[in-house]
Design a protein around this motif. Structure first.
Motif, PDB file in Angstrom:
ATOM      1  N   PHE A 166       0.836  -1.202   0.000  1.00  0.00           N
ATOM      2  CA  PHE A 166       0.000   0.000   0.000  1.00  0.00           C
ATOM      3  C   PHE A 166       0.873   1.255   0.000  1.00  0.00           C
ATOM      4  O   PHE A 166       0.668   2.178  -0.793  1.00  0.00           O
ATOM      5  CB  PHE A 166      -0.912  -0.021   1.229  1.00  0.00           C
ATOM      6  N   LEU A 167       1.858   1.285   0.894  1.00  0.00           N
ATOM      7  CA  LEU A 167       2.754   2.441   0.972  1.00  0.00           C
ATOM      8  C   LEU A 167       3.553   2.613  -0.313  1.00  0.00           C
ATOM      9  O   LEU A 167       3.849   3.742  -0.726  1.00  0.00           O
ATOM     10  CB  LEU A 167       3.698   2.286   2.168  1.00  0.00           C
ATOM     11  N   HIS A 168       3.888   1.505  -0.951  1.00  0.00           N
ATOM     12  CA  HIS A 168       4.627   1.572  -2.214  1.00  0.00           C
ATOM     13  C   HIS A 168       3.802   2.278  -3.291  1.00  0.00           C
ATOM     14  O   HIS A 168       4.341   3.089  -4.063  1.00  0.00           O
ATOM     15  CB  HIS A 168       5.009   0.170  -2.672  1.00  0.00           C
ATOM     16  N   GLU A 169       2.510   1.989  -3.330  1.00  0.00           N
ATOM     17  CA  GLU A 169       1.645   2.652  -4.307  1.00  0.00           C
ATOM     18  C   GLU A 169       1.573   4.156  -4.028  1.00  0.00           C
ATOM     19  O   GLU A 169       1.572   4.972  -4.953  1.00  0.00           O
ATOM     20  CB  GLU A 169       0.239   2.039  -4.277  1.00  0.00           C
ATOM     21  N   VAL A 170       1.520   4.514  -2.753  1.00  0.00           N
ATOM     22  CA  VAL A 170       1.530   5.937  -2.390  1.00  0.00           C
ATOM     23  C   VAL A 170       2.854   6.567  -2.813  1.00  0.00           C
ATOM     24  O   VAL A 170       2.893   7.655  -3.400  1.00  0.00           O
ATOM     25  CB  VAL A 170       1.316   6.120  -0.870  1.00  0.00           C
ATOM     26  N   GLN A 171       3.945   5.874  -2.528  1.00  0.00           N
ATOM     27  CA  GLN A 171       5.277   6.388  -2.842  1.00  0.00           C
ATOM     28  C   GLN A 171       5.458   6.607  -4.345  1.00  0.00           C
ATOM     29  O   GLN A 171       6.028   7.623  -4.768  1.00  0.00           O
ATOM     30  CB  GLN A 171       6.338   5.417  -2.330  1.00  0.00           C
ATOM     31  N   GLU A 172       4.986   5.672  -5.150  1.00  0.00           N
ATOM     32  CA  GLU A 172       5.145   5.807  -6.596  1.00  0.00           C
ATOM     33  C   GLU A 172       4.442   7.053  -7.116  1.00  0.00           C
ATOM     34  O   GLU A 172       4.967   7.757  -7.983  1.00  0.00           O
ATOM     35  CB  GLU A 172       4.600   4.564  -7.304  1.00  0.00           C
ATOM     36  N   ARG A 173       3.278   7.341  -6.584  1.00  0.00           N
ATOM     37  CA  ARG A 173       2.548   8.526  -7.032  1.00  0.00           C
ATOM     38  C   ARG A 173       3.173   9.807  -6.486  1.00  0.00           C
ATOM     39  O   ARG A 173       3.146  10.839  -7.146  1.00  0.00           O
ATOM     40  CB  ARG A 173       1.075   8.385  -6.633  1.00  0.00           C
ATOM     41  N   GLN A 174       3.754   9.713  -5.305  1.00  0.00           N
ATOM     42  CA  GLN A 174       4.485  10.858  -4.771  1.00  0.00           C
ATOM     43  C   GLN A 174       5.724  11.151  -5.623  1.00  0.00           C
ATOM     44  O   GLN A 174       6.053  12.311  -5.892  1.00  0.00           O
ATOM     45  CB  GLN A 174       4.877  10.597  -3.310  1.00  0.00           C
TER      46      GLN A 174
END
Length: 200
Positions: free
Chosen positions: A119-127
Motif C-alpha cells: 500500500f505504501l509503495h503505491e503511495v510512494q510511486e505517485r508521490q
C-alpha cells in the motif's frame, strides 16, 4: 422469555466485539488491500519504455494529478480512520496458542505487513511522479498513519499500534522471546518516515 434471552446474549457478546483480536489483523489486511486497489484504480504508474535508456521515467496511465491526489488521500484517511477505531479498543485476553495455530498467526501477521508495505509503495510511486508538498492532503494522511503506528498520543488508549501488536502477539507465545514484531513494525514506520521526507 426467548426475546429476553436474546437481549442477554447480545449484552454478553457486546464486549467481545469491542476487543482487538487476531481477527482484527485479518480485517485490517483486507482493508489495506482494498485501499491499495482504490489507489491503483486511479491510474497505474509505469516506466516509460522510450525513456528507459535514460534511466526510465514514471508515467501515469489515466487520471490527472488532482484526481489522483484526492484518491490517495482518501484511501489513506479511510485506512487511518479504521486503524484509529481499532486503537481505541482494549486488547482481548489471550492465551498461548498451539504450534499449528501459531503457524497461521505468523502467516497472517506477515501478510498484514506485506499488504501495508505494498500500500505504501503505491503511495510512494505517485508521490515520486507528482512531487506533492507538505501542503498536500496526502502528506497529512501519511503523517497521521505514521503517528498511529508509532505514537502513544494518537489515541485514547495511549498505546501505539506497534505496542498494541506487540501485546497482542506476545500473549499468543507464537513469536517466543524474539523481537520480530517490534523489528518488522519499526521497519514499516521507517518506510513511512522516508516517505514523509519526500514531501518538500
Amino acid at each position: 422469555m426467548h426475546f429476553l434471552s436474546l437481549i442477554t446474549l447480545s449484552l454478553v457478546l457486546q464486549p467481545i466485539w469491542c476487543l482487538v483480536t487476531l481477527q482484527t489483523i485479518r480485517n485490517l489486511t483486507a482493508l489495506t488491500d482494498e485501499s491499495k486497489e482504490r489507489i491503483v484504480e486511479s491510474g497505474t504508474v509505469v516506466v516509460d519504455q522510450l525513456a528507459r535508456v535514460l534511466g526510465g521515467q514514471l508515467v501515469l496511465g489515466g487520471g490527472d494529478e488532482e484526481e489522483v491526489e484526492d484518491t490517495v488521500a482518501a484511501a489513506l484517511r479511510m485506512l487511518c480512520s479504521d486503524l484509529l477505531i481499532e486503537l481505541e479498543k482494549p486488547l482481548s485476553a489471550s492465551s498461548p496458542l498451539p504450534e499449528k495455530q501459531c503457524q497461521i498467526v505468523k502467516k497472517e501477521y506477515h501478510a498484514f505487513l506485506a499488504s501495508t508495505v505494498q500500500f505504501l509503495h503505491e503511495v510512494q510511486e505517485r508521490q515520486m511522479l507528482w512531487h506533492w508538498g507538505p501542503q498536500s492532503p496526502v502528506f497529512d494522511a501519511v503523517v497521521w498513519m505514521q503517528g498511529l503506528w508509532a505514537s502513544r498520543q494518537a489515541n485514547n488508549q495511549e498505546r501505539s499500534f506497534i505496542e498494541q501488536q506487540m501485546s497482542l502477539y506476545s500473549a499468543t507465545g507464537c513469536f517466543g522471546k524474539s523481537q520480530e514484531v517490534l523489528r518488522r513494525d519499526v521497519e514499516v514506520v521507517e518506510y513511512m518516515n522516508d516517505l514523509i521526507d519526500t514531501f518538500n
